[in-house]
Design a protein around this motif. Sequence first.
Motif, mmCIF file in Angstrom:
data_model
loop_
_atom_site.group_PDB
_atom_site.id
_atom_site.type_symbol
_atom_site.label_atom_id
_atom_site.label_comp_id
_atom_site.label_asym_id
_atom_site.label_seq_id
_atom_site.Cartn_x
_atom_site.Cartn_y
_atom_site.Cartn_z
ATOM 1 N N ARG A 142 1.971 10.220 4.974
ATOM 2 C CA ARG A 142 2.193 9.280 6.072
ATOM 3 C C ARG A 142 1.552 7.959 5.694
ATOM 4 N N LEU A 143 2.260 6.887 5.928
ATOM 5 C CA LEU A 143 1.685 5.597 5.615
ATOM 6 C C LEU A 143 2.028 4.569 6.685
ATOM 7 N N ALA A 144 1.178 3.585 6.755
ATOM 8 C CA ALA A 144 1.363 2.513 7.731
ATOM 9 C C ALA A 144 2.301 1.464 7.146
ATOM 10 N N ALA A 145 2.887 0.692 8.021
ATOM 11 C CA ALA A 145 3.824 -0.336 7.588
ATOM 12 C C ALA A 145 3.176 -1.320 6.615
ATOM 13 N N THR A 146 1.894 -1.614 6.798
ATOM 14 C CA THR A 146 1.224 -2.567 5.901
ATOM 15 C C THR A 146 1.166 -2.017 4.472
ATOM 16 N N GLU A 147 1.082 -0.686 4.344
ATOM 17 C CA GLU A 147 1.078 -0.079 3.018
ATOM 18 C C GLU A 147 2.438 -0.268 2.346
ATOM 19 N N LEU A 148 3.487 -0.159 3.142
ATOM 20 C CA LEU A 148 4.829 -0.359 2.611
ATOM 21 C C LEU A 148 4.988 -1.791 2.112
ATOM 22 N N LYS A 149 4.417 -2.726 2.829
ATOM 23 C CA LYS A 149 4.563 -4.141 2.482
ATOM 24 C C LYS A 149 4.044 -4.430 1.072
ATOM 25 N N LYS A 150 3.037 -3.659 0.627
ATOM 26 C CA LYS A 150 2.489 -3.864 -0.722
ATOM 27 C C LYS A 150 3.519 -3.501 -1.791
ATOM 28 N N ARG A 151 4.467 -2.635 -1.451
ATOM 29 C CA ARG A 151 5.422 -2.136 -2.438
ATOM 30 C C ARG A 151 6.725 -2.924 -2.479
ATOM 31 N N VAL A 152 7.062 -3.595 -1.390
ATOM 32 C CA VAL A 152 8.352 -4.281 -1.336
ATOM 33 C C VAL A 152 8.168 -5.776 -1.569
ATOM 34 N N SER A 153 9.255 -6.442 -1.699
ATOM 35 C CA SER A 153 9.232 -7.874 -1.954
ATOM 36 C C SER A 153 8.503 -8.609 -0.825
ATOM 37 N N PRO A 154 7.760 -9.679 -1.170
ATOM 38 C CA PRO A 154 7.078 -10.450 -0.115
ATOM 39 C C PRO A 154 8.055 -11.112 0.840
ATOM 40 N N SER A 155 9.321 -11.138 0.492
ATOM 41 C CA SER A 155 10.301 -11.762 1.385
ATOM 42 C C SER A 155 10.632 -10.872 2.578
ATOM 43 N N TYR A 156 10.206 -9.593 2.536
ATOM 44 C CA TYR A 156 10.436 -8.707 3.677
ATOM 45 C C TYR A 156 9.333 -8.905 4.707
ATOM 46 N N TYR A 157 9.726 -8.894 5.943
ATOM 47 C CA TYR A 157 8.757 -8.978 7.028
ATOM 48 C C TYR A 157 8.518 -7.563 7.552
ATOM 49 N N VAL A 158 7.296 -7.086 7.435
ATOM 50 C CA VAL A 158 6.958 -5.745 7.905
ATOM 51 C C VAL A 158 5.898 -5.878 8.973
ATOM 52 N N LYS A 159 6.235 -5.478 10.170
ATOM 53 C CA LYS A 159 5.286 -5.597 11.283
ATOM 54 C C LYS A 159 4.594 -4.256 11.515
ATOM 55 N N GLU A 160 3.277 -4.313 11.608
ATOM 56 C CA GLU A 160 2.490 -3.116 11.892
ATOM 57 C C GLU A 160 2.629 -2.757 13.365
ATOM 58 N N HIS A 161 2.749 -1.479 13.650
ATOM 59 C CA HIS A 161 2.836 -1.043 15.036
ATOM 60 C C HIS A 161 2.083 0.274 15.156
#
Length: 120
Positions: free
Chosen positions: A41-60
């Motif tokens: 299980r991972l938080a959205a912020t962890e996903l953001k480290k793996r994808v392009s910085p152009s993606y907007y990932v909001k933590e919830h």
Amino acid sequence: MEPFIIGAVRYDPEDGLSCEKCGGRFCTWGGNYKEHVKSRRLAATELKKRVSPSYYVKEHDDVELREFHCPHCGLLLDFEVYRVGEPNRVDYEPLDRAGARGYDARALFEQAPDSWITFQ
Ligand SMILES: [Zn+2]
């Protein structure tokens, strides 16, 4: 019924569910493989480290991401978004098993015939 594949999981009525890549077995036919493989299980912020910085990932706080990996070869089998505490979803359930827990496709269709999608 012939064996079939959904994503990277092989569904075989005779042999159960297994990894499409390495053949390693997960569980018996009708089981939810997600309860028998490695998951994380991972938080959205962890996903953001793996994808392009152009993606907007909001933590919830109510949302988590889950990865499911083959315990035999490590292949990523699935990646899904869940509400925290939600049970792992079942990708496929044999009709007889679904019927045993009360699923009645005919009754559901008759209640709302315009709500169903037909693939042709
Ligand atoms: Zn595998």
